[in-house]
Design an enzyme around this catalytic site. Structure first.
Site, PDB file in Angstrom:
ATOM      1  N   ASP A  13       0.812  -1.213   0.000  1.00  0.00           N
ATOM      2  CA  ASP A  13       0.000   0.000   0.000  1.00  0.00           C
ATOM      3  C   ASP A  13       0.850   1.269   0.000  1.00  0.00           C
ATOM      4  OD1 ASP A  13      -1.858  -1.997   0.391  1.00  0.00           O
ATOM      5  OD2 ASP A  13      -3.010  -0.865   1.866  1.00  0.00           O
ATOM      6  N   ARG A  95       1.203   6.265  16.980  1.00  0.00           N
ATOM      7  CA  ARG A  95       1.027   7.252  15.921  1.00  0.00           C
ATOM      8  C   ARG A  95       1.682   8.594  16.202  1.00  0.00           C
ATOM      9  NH1 ARG A  95       0.765   3.317  12.707  1.00  0.00           N
ATOM     10  NH2 ARG A  95      -1.269   2.290  12.484  1.00  0.00           N
ATOM     11  N   ASP A 124      -6.537   6.222  12.661  1.00  0.00           N
ATOM     12  CA  ASP A 124      -5.115   6.517  12.503  1.00  0.00           C
ATOM     13  C   ASP A 124      -4.864   7.790  11.708  1.00  0.00           C
ATOM     14  OD1 ASP A 124      -4.106   4.509  14.079  1.00  0.00           O
ATOM     15  OD2 ASP A 124      -4.180   3.033  12.469  1.00  0.00           O
ATOM     16  N   SER A 178      -6.902  -7.026   8.338  1.00  0.00           N
ATOM     17  CA  SER A 178      -5.830  -6.045   8.277  1.00  0.00           C
ATOM     18  C   SER A 178      -5.163  -5.958   9.652  1.00  0.00           C
ATOM     19  CB  SER A 178      -6.439  -4.707   7.867  1.00  0.00           C
ATOM     20  OG  SER A 178      -5.938  -3.656   8.626  1.00  0.00           O
TER      21      SER A 178
END
Lengths: 401, 401, 401, 401
Positions: A13, A95, A124, A178
């Site tokens: 990705d 993050r 996110d 995922s």
């Protein structure tokens, strides 16, 4: 736009994003790949980036594991933060650090934009971007998933193939779910997990054995704390990242830290996730145990009342906010005496505190004992204590009774 | 003083109190013995009371199990109350009901006082007496442990023997610890538990097998909820007390609900207790799971913020207080749609939610899906959402950066 | 007991206590008289103490005004603390400082006890004693009003007269009310104030003119703040105590800061008090005004949520507690940029903020303007912001509608 | 799109919107004009709507004043809600009612969309739209200010003139500020108010005389409350809207309720507003005063802690949310005994409570009195109360001292 710093994992990705940014924005892409303990080789990311024309001096690969655990995981653990009562915030807490480092690199290389590979439905994106904006208010943010038209897996792979981006075989079919991983946890969501009534298949788990497959024999460990942070396991001093890694080993072996959760995302929807937080789960219990002995009730209860708010702020991406910092200041003030040792038994998915001791203990056997306390506590004091606590209730009772 | 209603278990301590009240206050004693599911025969209490000269019409033995679970345990469970993050409040929640019934009996028989057998160091004296005073503001309260001089075990037994109160053999030595039990839990404290570093000996546990001795095979059950309360197990409808009893059986078998805790008492000291809450532990997890699906985020987070306060009020004995009732009103308002089914796996000390479903589910697969959502959610909305959430942080960053 | 340090005002009551301590406990009395800005001569206290046989080296008279304002009043003002929404805590905030100094003196002179003149019905006894115990856990505390039998005014005066303690004429009748004063406020309670329906007579007020008697002309002042604390009035830099004294002058002149309150005491009863807090009232408004400009919303709202708790802690006497310190740490963290100037109009009892400015202002005219903002804010962002904030409500509405 | 219901004031802006909707969306427009006590004639709105081609049966003009005060203002007043410590939420509280009625009309006439005239920078768009979405999750929302290109006053007026929309002379120049009014308040912002250091010019105020111009003579009124709501002024029973209108008259006359505020908008920026809330300011003080007498401390303090959150929810537009309703349930539970009479003095901008009485008073002169209380309160109880409250602090002090 001139240069953009991309949070780059090296996976399919973000490789597509790298290419897409080069094409769509005609700008130079700087890649940033962080080692947060996700357990993947990072050098292949360098090779891939170079292959797509990123200049060597624009490829950043940083080992952030110690910083991650010391400055993000441990401060959060001091707060006993649990989102919605259960979730140890493993994804959320990583993050802000990625965002911070990305912004630093942007300043260093003179980039005017940053980009990430998070989708438009998740938390996110919010966590990354609130971090970017807090630390670099005028930076340009690019979130390709919200912009491009590669909205299906098929189109993404077509784009990859037409741009010489290698697509590994297991990426060709639809991924069954995922994942996100770092030293604190692995999360899984989507696909086979989407019906919250369906049991999570065993193959989803990657960080822990199942409780059923854990050893038949319990294992006992000790964790030493200093000022609210763990510093040693079984008496062996360890750096923050090493300590968490070791706890992860214990947790993995004993099937500890699996959580099947339906949670409320900041963007307004419910999602179902499966989290594995082996070491973090042990640490959370151990921290509470050492606090039980060393924190005063007033401090402990205030912490408990502030905890849900703290967790919500971290979950929603407000790490770099005045209110999270204010809560942290309060929490940290409480931790100066939170030192000592906790003993835990690990057995088939369970973490059991079996003892705690501290040079700073506030537990007084002399006061609490059922036996003769030699005047340490005068039971008659309780009469007055109760009478005055009851006074307002008696006045109420007389009025309303 | 004329008549006093004593919370009477039939055990040695309250038998001594009974006699002491007759002697010391020269008053008629009315005994009240409640079945709260503690698992003891109550009729012997009647015989003992009669033996000590209590009139038959002054001996009250009530089965309060259904009321206990329906009106005390379940409302508290709706609030997900955990004291100091861990304790399910099994002792705390029983006291208000005993106090309430004692006061009712006092009114019925025209007594002007009530008495209990709790010591001057613990929380229970507070919980009893705040209940008494709230419901009968002008009642006289007698707490013999704070008044008399029978301050050692030896003197207590001497008193018993000199007054023909039977002393069973196991009471003659010092009891190794002290316990309290009801349908929700058994607590143990004192003596061998007094050093919080020492592991709790296995013989302390009475309500659960150890995880090690639990079956090798996991067991799966379902719990149905209606409006926040459990109503059926494996599809079989059960009354509140029957349901909790059945969950206790599951919990006992699978070694669920043991908690080794150092806690902060309302009277200001720390104590160490061992709690066994087998069914309650299962119920707590299950209730959170059904809320995950059916509670809106705003309601859920508000509940999480109010939870520690609610738990503190129950722990401290303020069940009959306006503020507990206000919190209950808020909690109960949130539960009208908390209906559905939770599936749990029980295995060697662990409770694992493996699925939940509800006709009132707020989970929308259509919205959350990673696949094409056909417009249920517009990812571009997230850009604006983030920008405005970030605005204040950007203004801050510009000022402080 | 050997020596006792008495909080000694030099007035009738504490003089009686001095003598009573000498007699009752046969111990040496050390007197401590603090200047907290109550506006009374303190040297007469020395003379009186000497007269009653206190050794010169055992008479302590300290000017604590600067410490009081700098380390107690200002930190509390940073928190915008209001007890029960209205009360600026003028009495509460002075007690911890007196207790602290008393304990210091006790250590210095080797005293093993402390004593105070607060009654057994009020909050002040709690505030004093919690302070003593927090700072000197093993000190002996004597509260004569809870011990002696001088329970009526008449007997108190008889005792005084029979011990050659001078009784001024105005003390001979029943005082119409009781007062406490320091640099922050004067409080009055009791007697003519005891019926909360009766209007407070004008003669009760001593620190302010009535709004009706205040000047017909408004007066405008400015206050400069640095890091949350006021540092100058009308541009003139002043020490903490001088600044508060000057604000008191302004407040007195303009009839500012009178409060007629029925409040809930920590000991469980309601009382009615009349407070005059002239300078503090101005300061409270001014501090809020400068925060409006310089505090981020997240910080401001968190402060507002913590404020009632902070105020309750101060009111109840928990100044020296971990939880007050934790809240203070959070508050203080928020104040680093709270600098600037506030302009206020004072007029007949009212304080009106008419302007505020700051080098640290977060107010952005460019962003907020109704006119062309040249892209500082993209109104279309609001659409996404609202859509995602609404998402959970829409899912709810679909379920429940 | 078929039909859209527009919140229509009859003024220039919403008239332009009306026309623009007809043109841009080619749909039928339904107008809804609410009388919330803004003090304007509403019939001209009907004429204007007809002139622009709205069908008579599509013109809705509703008098919502009683519903507004009874179901929105009063419930909020029960919570003592103040946004950021000062603002009585006059604009915020009107929006949900308008949204609710608009949605009802949409359902009635079969409209599939709603529209409002709030800009993209303010809070009102959020409040309207969260209301729409909560009550009609699938409705289409049109916010012309976020969509169209009439972004300057000049272009708006050009559009109006080119479409035969009458433009009154005073609208031709730039308005010096923007206002919103209803029975609770008038707000003003923008233009001459945009610099928060500049004093607000007197001509901005429309609902109150200045304190300087208020009568030289104070006026005394009484307000009677029942179950938390005001029901009578000076003994005269009045409907909710009439009562608030009457209080507005008092407030106007005496210059009460002006507030110059810099506040934090939900959309992330700071703005400066001038609010006039004459009657609401009186009511707020009076409600607190009657609560002082009739609310238990536990209830009062819980309310104070929940108040900021409640206010934030109303300000941010979450009136129709589960969490606001939960807080309301808690607040309303506390109000059942909040009945009685408050006496207030109104004088030159000030509201002074001078007395309060209630058949439900919890104030006990017998307990609180300085004089002989004949055993109503035993001062010795305070010793035990303090000792046990101090215990944890002593244990701390021993450890840390």
């Amino acid at each position: 736009m001139n240069k953009v710093v991309l949070a780059y994992s090296g996976g399919l990705d973000t490789s597509v994003i790298l290419k897409w940014l080069q094409q769509e924005y005609g700008c130079e892409v700087v890649t940033f790949t962080a080692d947060l303990g996700q357990g993947e080789e990072l050098e292949p990311a360098r090779a891939k980036a170079e292959l797509m024309g990123v200049k060597p001096e624009h490829i950043f690969i940083d080992d952030l594991r110690e910083e991650f655990v010391r400055d993000y995981v441990f401060p959060m653990m001091r707060a006993n933060a649990l989102y919605e009562g259960l979730y140890l915030l493993g994804t959320s807490i990583a993050r802000p650090l990625i965002a911070k480092r990305q912004v630093e690199i942007a300043k260093q290389v003179g980039a005017d934009a940053v980009a990430h590979g998070a989708t438009g439905k998740g938390n996110d994106q919010v966590r990354f971007e609130l971090g970017y904006y807090a630390l670099a208010p005028d930076i340009k943010v690019i979130a390709p998933w919200r912009e491009w038209d590669l909205t299906s897996r098929t189109r993404l792979i077509e784009f990859a193939e037409s741009h010489q981006i290698p697509v590994s075989k297991d990426k060709r079919g639809e991924a069954p779910f995922s994942t996100d991983a770092n030293l604190l946890h692995t999360s899984s969501e989507g696909k086979v997990l989407e019906d919250p009534w369906d049991e999570v298949p065993e193959y989803v788990f990657s960080r822990t054995v199942s409780p059923e497959n854990a050893p038949e024999m319990a294992e006992t460990i000790t964790i030493d704390f200093e000022r609210g942070d763990p510093v040693a396991i079984n008496g062996e001093g360890l750096s923050p990242a090493s300590l968490l890694a070791k706890l992860n080993d214990y947790g993995r072996t004993h099937g500890i830290g699996r959580l099947d959760l339906v949670e409320n995302r900041f963007v307004g929807m419910k999602s179902r996730g499966m989290y594995e937080t082996p070491g973090g789960t042990i640490l959370h219990q151990a921290h509470r145990a050492i606090e039980q002995l060393t924190l005063d009730r007033g401090a402990a209860h205030l912490k408990d009342e502030l905890g849900p708010r703290y967790a919500e702020l971290v979950y929603n991406g407000f790490w770099f906010s005045p209110e999270r910092e204010m809560l942290q200041a309060a929490v940290d003030h409480s931790q100066t005496k939170v030192s000592g040792t906790v003993r835990l038994k690990l057995y088939k998915g369970g973490v059991y505190v079996t003892g705690r001791k501290s040079p700073n203990s506030l537990y007084s056997k002399k006061v609490v004992t059922f036996e003769d306390d030699q005047g340490a506590y005068d039971q008659r004091d309780a009469a007055g204590f109760i009478k005055l606590n009851a006074l307002r209730l008696r006045l109420l009772g007389r009025r309303d009774g």
